[in-house]
Write a protein that holds these residues in place. Structure first.
Motif, PDB file in Angstrom:
ATOM      1  N   GLU A 159       0.675  -1.621  -0.189  1.00 17.68           N
ATOM      2  CA  GLU A 159      -0.170   0.036   0.249  1.00 17.68           C
ATOM      3  C   GLU A 159       1.073   1.558  -0.123  1.00 17.68           C
ATOM      4  OE1 GLU A 159      -3.042   0.032  -0.424  1.00 17.68           O
ATOM      5  OE2 GLU A 159      -2.893  -1.862  -0.664  1.00 17.68           O
ATOM      6  N   TRP A 160       2.241   1.110   0.739  1.00 18.83           N
ATOM      7  CA  TRP A 160       2.791   2.659   0.520  1.00 18.83           C
ATOM      8  C   TRP A 160       3.189   2.846  -0.784  1.00 18.83           C
ATOM      9  CZ3 TRP A 160       7.366   0.827   4.947  1.00 18.83           C
ATOM     10  CH2 TRP A 160       6.787   0.136   6.028  1.00 18.83           C
ATOM     11  N   TYR A 161       3.549   1.627  -1.664  1.00 16.99           N
ATOM     12  CA  TYR A 161       4.253   1.782  -3.582  1.00 16.99           C
ATOM     13  C   TYR A 161       2.302   2.510  -3.794  1.00 16.99           C
ATOM     14  CZ  TYR A 161       8.155  -1.451  -2.415  1.00 16.99           C
ATOM     15  OH  TYR A 161       8.944  -1.265  -2.823  1.00 16.99           O
ATOM     16  N   ARG A 162       1.337   1.726  -3.207  1.00 13.87           N
ATOM     17  CA  ARG A 162       0.422   2.384  -4.005  1.00 13.87           C
ATOM     18  C   ARG A 162       0.195   4.084  -3.809  1.00 13.87           C
ATOM     19  NH1 ARG A 162      -4.878  -0.592  -3.415  1.00 13.87           N
ATOM     20  NH2 ARG A 162      -5.343   1.221  -5.177  1.00 13.87           N
TER      21      ARG A 162
ATOM     22  N   PRO B  70      -3.837  11.925   6.956  1.00 15.42           N
ATOM     23  CA  PRO B  70      -2.493  11.350   7.729  1.00 15.42           C
ATOM     24  C   PRO B  70      -2.735  10.560   7.134  1.00 15.42           C
ATOM     25  CG  PRO B  70      -4.504  12.795   9.273  1.00 15.42           C
ATOM     26  CD  PRO B  70      -4.787  12.315   7.042  1.00 15.42           C
ATOM     27  N   ALA B  71      -2.880   9.439   6.422  1.00 17.11           N
ATOM     28  CA  ALA B  71      -3.453   8.166   6.362  1.00 17.11           C
ATOM     29  C   ALA B  71      -2.075   7.703   5.382  1.00 17.11           C
ATOM     30  CB  ALA B  71      -4.307   7.201   6.006  1.00 17.11           C
ATOM     31  N   MET B  72      -2.600   8.721   4.670  1.00 17.95           N
ATOM     32  CA  MET B  72      -1.206   8.730   2.455  1.00 17.95           C
ATOM     33  C   MET B  72       0.183   9.493   3.402  1.00 17.95           C
ATOM     34  SD  MET B  72      -1.219   8.636  -0.038  1.00 17.95           S
ATOM     35  CE  MET B  72      -3.012   8.305  -0.950  1.00 17.95           C
ATOM     36  N   SER B  73       0.124  10.614   4.166  1.00 18.13           N
ATOM     37  CA  SER B  73       1.512  11.427   4.579  1.00 18.13           C
ATOM     38  C   SER B  73       1.751  10.009   5.010  1.00 18.13           C
ATOM     39  CB  SER B  73       1.177  12.543   5.994  1.00 18.13           C
ATOM     40  OG  SER B  73       0.385  13.271   5.156  1.00 18.13           O
TER      41      SER B  73
ATOM     42  N   ILE C  43       1.042   9.922  -5.616  1.00 17.58           N
ATOM     43  CA  ILE C  43       1.172  10.932  -4.686  1.00 17.58           C
ATOM     44  C   ILE C  43       1.894  11.662  -5.667  1.00 17.58           C
ATOM     45  CG2 ILE C  43       2.283  11.857  -3.630  1.00 17.58           C
ATOM     46  CD1 ILE C  43       1.722  10.680  -1.555  1.00 17.58           C
ATOM     47  N   TYR C  44       2.963  11.149  -7.056  1.00 12.73           N
ATOM     48  CA  TYR C  44       3.545  11.119  -7.809  1.00 12.73           C
ATOM     49  C   TYR C  44       2.982  12.082  -9.340  1.00 12.73           C
ATOM     50  CZ  TYR C  44       7.786  10.978 -11.139  1.00 12.73           C
ATOM     51  OH  TYR C  44       8.417  11.301 -12.084  1.00 12.73           O
ATOM     52  N   LYS C  45       1.260  10.809  -9.802  1.00 16.17           N
ATOM     53  CA  LYS C  45       0.781  11.085 -10.479  1.00 16.17           C
ATOM     54  C   LYS C  45       0.310  13.067  -9.986  1.00 16.17           C
ATOM     55  CE  LYS C  45      -0.241   6.940 -12.354  1.00 16.17           C
ATOM     56  NZ  LYS C  45      -1.468   5.958 -12.450  1.00 16.17           N
TER      57      LYS C  45
ATOM     58  N   ALA D  45      -4.523  11.227  -1.477  1.00 18.63           N
ATOM     59  CA  ALA D  45      -5.588  10.894  -0.447  1.00 18.63           C
ATOM     60  C   ALA D  45      -6.923  10.748  -0.860  1.00 18.63           C
ATOM     61  CB  ALA D  45      -5.893  11.422   0.272  1.00 18.63           C
ATOM     62  N   LYS D  46      -7.526  11.947  -1.708  1.00 24.16           N
ATOM     63  CA  LYS D  46      -8.546  12.175  -2.378  1.00 24.16           C
ATOM     64  C   LYS D  46      -9.484   9.988  -3.908  1.00 24.16           C
ATOM     65  CE  LYS D  46      -9.915  16.737  -1.974  1.00 24.16           C
ATOM     66  NZ  LYS D  46      -9.589  18.291  -2.784  1.00 24.16           N
ATOM     67  N   SER D  47      -7.881  10.793  -3.823  1.00 28.30           N
ATOM     68  CA  SER D  47      -8.180   9.988  -5.575  1.00 28.30           C
ATOM     69  C   SER D  47      -8.164   8.281  -4.832  1.00 28.30           C
ATOM     70  CB  SER D  47      -7.459   9.854  -6.600  1.00 28.30           C
ATOM     71  OG  SER D  47      -5.265   9.158  -5.797  1.00 28.30           O
TER      72      SER D  47
END
Length: 289
Positions: free
Chosen positions: A5-8, A31-34, A13-15, A23-25
């Protein structure tokens, strides 16, 4: 150990160049995404993005990691979704949302190629997005890209808009941009809307300012705008595909150097992405485009 999930999250985030948009996408909290990004950076041992005021800019290590991970993540996600699609209900009817003009020129001629029934809805970009969000349509064709959880956009192509005038209109031969702007301001304009869509973009792109014109006619239909031009009611900006399919002997393109491009997207719910019927329709439309 690295969590997949870190990779995903990193690829997302890169895109988007943004933790919040990513996070929305992915329908996650910011916070979880960060946390995912911080954990991956700790594992890699160096920053993957440089944080600026407006967006995240990938570092050289971030670019390198993305080029390695993106194809693998996309392949794994596609395989996973393909397995799930076997248990999803088939789409016997596909509901399409589009602007009238694009549907008439690009979708209607392809209807015989679709191996399923269609129900079509028409509207502006924001109206079509609401239909898609509310599950009232399965796919839309739109010139605006909104970041909306669960919805994916794929660029179809660039529409090219040109200035079109009545054939009998006397257009002076001029090269200087200021002279062209003055002449264009003196003409009667026909616009798709009061906010001067496309006209405003052309003005900003070529003249670096807002247009100081008041349209003589507002006609929210490109086919009817072309017909009005042929009747001598004024000038406007129209997509070249409309001119190519019309026998418009009473209209002509002027100032070809002032053309402007508009991106067109296909958008759909990600849950339908791997349905065979949806993929077949997308392939037909994209091959034609």
């Amino acid at each position: 150990m690295v969590d997949f999930e870190w990779y995903r999250s990193f690829v997302s985030i890169y895109k988007h160049n943004s933790v919040s948009e990513a996070a929305k996408s992915r329908i996650m909290t910011q916070p979880a995404m960060s946390q995912h990004l911080a954990a991956l950076e700790a594992e890699v041992g160096c920053p993957l993005f440089t944080r600026t005021a407006r967006k995240l800019v990938p570092t050289e290590r971030g670019k390198e990691l993305y080029s390695q991970l993106a194809p693998l993540v996309e392949t794994l996600e596609e395989t996973t979704m393909s397995l799930k699609s076997a248990s999803l209900p088939e789409l016997k009817v596909i509901r399409i949302g589009s602007a009238h003009e694009f549907y008439h020129e690009k979708i209607l001629p392809q209807l015989t190629k679709y191996k399923l029934c269609t129900v079509s809805y028409f509207g502006m970009a924001d109206e079509l997005l609401e239909l898609l969000k509310e599950d009232k349509v399965d796919i839309i064709f739109t010139s605006k890209k909104f970041v909306t959880p669960g919805i994916e956009y794929v660029k179809l192509y660039d529409e090219e808009f040109v200035i079109v005038a009545p054939t009998e209109l006397d257009v002076p031969d001029m090269a200087a941009l200021p002279a062209k702007e003055r002449w264009l301001c003196s003409q009667q304009w026909i616009s798709y809307g009061l906010e001067l869509p496309i006209i405003r973009r052309m003005w900003r792109e070529h003249f670096k300012k807002r247009p100081l014109i008041k349209p003589a006619h507002i006609i929210p239909n490109l086919h009817m705008i072309l017909k009005a031009i042929e009747y001598g009611a004024g000038i406007s900006l129209l997509p070249t595909y409309l001119l190519e399919s019309s026998a418009c002997a009473r209209a002509k393109v002027i100032f070809e150097d002032l053309k402007v491009h508009n991106e067109l997207y296909i958008a759909y719910k990600m849950k339908h992405k791997h349905l065979p019927q949806m993929k077949d329709m997308l392939n037909i439309i994209r091959d034609d485009a």
